[in-house]
Design a protein around this motif. Structure first.
Motif, short mmCIF file in Angstrom:
data_model
loop_
_atom_site.label_atom_id
_atom_site.label_comp_id
_atom_site.label_asym_id
_atom_site.label_seq_id
_atom_site.Cartn_x
_atom_site.Cartn_y
_atom_site.Cartn_z
N LYS A 2 0.81 -1.21 0.00
CA LYS A 2 0.00 0.00 0.00
C LYS A 2 0.85 1.26 0.00
O LYS A 2 0.36 2.34 -0.34
CB LYS A 2 -0.93 0.01 1.22
CG LYS A 2 -1.92 -1.16 1.25
CD LYS A 2 -2.74 -1.12 2.51
CE LYS A 2 -3.70 -2.31 2.58
NZ LYS A 2 -4.48 -2.31 3.83
N ARG A 3 2.11 1.13 0.39
CA ARG A 3 2.97 2.31 0.50
C ARG A 3 4.20 2.15 -0.37
O ARG A 3 4.69 1.05 -0.57
CB ARG A 3 3.39 2.51 1.97
CG ARG A 3 2.20 2.80 2.87
CD ARG A 3 2.56 2.75 4.33
NE ARG A 3 1.36 2.93 5.15
CZ ARG A 3 1.20 2.44 6.37
NH1 ARG A 3 2.17 1.70 6.92
NH2 ARG A 3 0.10 2.65 7.04
N ASN A 4 4.70 3.27 -0.86
CA ASN A 4 5.86 3.25 -1.72
C ASN A 4 6.79 4.38 -1.31
O ASN A 4 6.38 5.55 -1.30
CB ASN A 4 5.42 3.42 -3.18
CG ASN A 4 6.43 2.83 -4.14
OD1 ASN A 4 7.41 2.24 -3.74
ND2 ASN A 4 6.17 3.01 -5.42
N LEU A 5 8.01 4.05 -0.98
CA LEU A 5 8.96 5.01 -0.44
C LEU A 5 9.93 5.50 -1.50
O LEU A 5 10.21 4.79 -2.47
CB LEU A 5 9.77 4.37 0.69
CG LEU A 5 9.01 3.86 1.90
CD1 LEU A 5 9.96 3.07 2.80
CD2 LEU A 5 8.38 5.02 2.68
N TYR A 27 9.04 11.16 2.09
CA TYR A 27 7.76 10.44 1.94
C TYR A 27 6.61 11.34 2.36
O TYR A 27 5.59 11.45 1.64
CB TYR A 27 7.81 9.17 2.78
CG TYR A 27 6.50 8.42 2.90
CD1 TYR A 27 6.07 7.55 1.90
CD2 TYR A 27 5.68 8.58 4.02
CE1 TYR A 27 4.86 6.85 2.01
CE2 TYR A 27 4.49 7.89 4.15
CZ TYR A 27 4.08 7.03 3.14
OH TYR A 27 2.89 6.34 3.26
N TYR A 28 6.74 11.99 3.50
CA TYR A 28 5.66 12.84 3.99
C TYR A 28 5.59 14.18 3.27
O TYR A 28 4.56 14.86 3.32
CB TYR A 28 5.79 13.04 5.50
CG TYR A 28 5.33 11.82 6.27
CD1 TYR A 28 3.98 11.47 6.30
CD2 TYR A 28 6.24 11.01 6.94
CE1 TYR A 28 3.55 10.34 6.98
CE2 TYR A 28 5.82 9.88 7.63
CZ TYR A 28 4.47 9.55 7.64
OH TYR A 28 4.05 8.42 8.31
N ASN A 30 5.80 14.24 0.09
CA ASN A 30 5.28 13.83 -1.22
C ASN A 30 6.31 13.98 -2.34
O ASN A 30 5.97 14.36 -3.47
CB ASN A 30 4.02 14.63 -1.57
CG ASN A 30 2.90 14.38 -0.58
OD1 ASN A 30 2.61 13.25 -0.21
ND2 ASN A 30 2.26 15.46 -0.14
N GLY A 129 1.29 4.68 9.44
CA GLY A 129 2.37 5.08 8.56
C GLY A 129 3.64 4.33 8.88
O GLY A 129 3.72 3.60 9.88
N PRO A 130 4.66 4.47 8.04
CA PRO A 130 5.93 3.77 8.27
C PRO A 130 6.67 4.29 9.50
O PRO A 130 6.50 5.44 9.90
CB PRO A 130 6.72 4.06 6.99
CG PRO A 130 6.10 5.28 6.41
CD PRO A 130 4.66 5.25 6.80
N LEU A 154 7.57 -0.79 7.14
CA LEU A 154 6.69 -0.16 6.17
C LEU A 154 5.22 -0.52 6.35
O LEU A 154 4.35 0.35 6.39
CB LEU A 154 7.15 -0.54 4.76
CG LEU A 154 6.49 0.16 3.59
CD1 LEU A 154 6.75 1.66 3.65
CD2 LEU A 154 7.02 -0.41 2.27
N GLU A 155 4.95 -1.81 6.45
CA GLU A 155 3.57 -2.27 6.53
C GLU A 155 3.48 -3.58 7.30
O GLU A 155 4.49 -4.27 7.49
CB GLU A 155 2.99 -2.54 5.12
CG GLU A 155 2.86 -1.34 4.24
CD GLU A 155 2.28 -1.71 2.88
OE1 GLU A 155 1.64 -2.79 2.77
OE2 GLU A 155 2.46 -0.94 1.93
#
Length: 234
Positions: A2-5, A27-28, A30, A129-130, A154-155
């Motif tokens: 779901k997340r991509n860094l 990441y935060y 964007n 969040g991570p 991460l997840e």
């Protein structure tokens, strides 16, 4: 997934803290993710380390150093520790340094929480969040001389009961074992999956890791680490 860094790497264990923190900052904020382009932050991390660690007797970032780095970049930072304890090394006064950095963190608005049930807290936070976490990679990868590293949790994949991490030194790791593997459907297989129970066991074992003084005449060892993590939010 779901997340991509942002795809950042580094070359030395002592650079992982700043590299992971920079990943979460971007990441935060964007910052676009360029999957095929790897950005080596080794030089950047060394430069930041020199500024962060000016008075650090260990010459490697501790939790509070990284929290200050993220806070100075304008993000919200929360620290979770299993107890109110500080790194102890009788030869290098690291405890005094740690307490001084803690005080500065609190003055700048970093929130600090103590909770013995760190595994539950990790599970609660990971949905938001991570996270940034310190661990003994010798246990994690069953690989000699992997050392201590910072990595990003991460997840959590509930269906497979797995914890997915990003390790900025991922390219140095062995292909896979029964305990962990690279995730095939991610670019360059750069995310790593661990069985949840195995990962948490390694995190617990990190607190039992002894380290020895670099002074040859001193044979004492200390167990300076506790379970702790940093949560960064916008």
């Amino acid at each position: 997934m779901k997340r991509n860094l942002p795809h950042y790497t580094c070359r030395k264990n002592k650079q992982t803290g700043v590299t992971c923190t920079k990943i979460l900052i971007d990441y935060y904020n964007n910052v676009p993710v360029y999957e095929k382009k790897i950005r080596d932050l080794s030089i950047y991390s060394e430069d930041v380390n020199r500024k962060l660690l000016k008075n650090n007797p260990w010459k490697t970032p501790i939790l509070y150093d990284l929290a200050l780095f993220a806070k100075e970049e304008g993000l919200n930072v929360e620290i979770y520790k299993e107890k109110d304890s500080h790194v102890k090394d009788p030869l290098k006064n690291i405890e005094e340094y740690s307490r001084e950095r803690e005080k500065k963190c609190l003055e700048l608005g970093v929130k600090e929480n103590f909770n013995e049930d760190m595994e539950t807290k990790l599970g609660e936070w990971i949905w938001g969040g991570p996270l940034l976490l310190y661990i003994n990679a010798n246990y994690l990868y069953k690989q000699a001389n992997a050392g201590f590293i910072w990595l990003i949790v991460l997840e959590y994949n509930k269906e497979r009961d797995e914890i997915i991490v990003y390790d900025p030194l991922y390219y140095t790791r062995l292909p896979e074992t029964r305990s962990w593997l690279r995730i095939e459907n991610t670019p360059k297989r750069r995310y790593i999956s661990f069985r949840r129970g195995f990962f948490l066991e390694c995190w617990r074992k990190t607190t039992e890791t002894p380290i020895y003084s670099s002074e040859l005449r001193v044979k004492k060892s200390v167990k300076p680490f506790i379970r702790e993590f940093i949560a960064i939010t916008k």
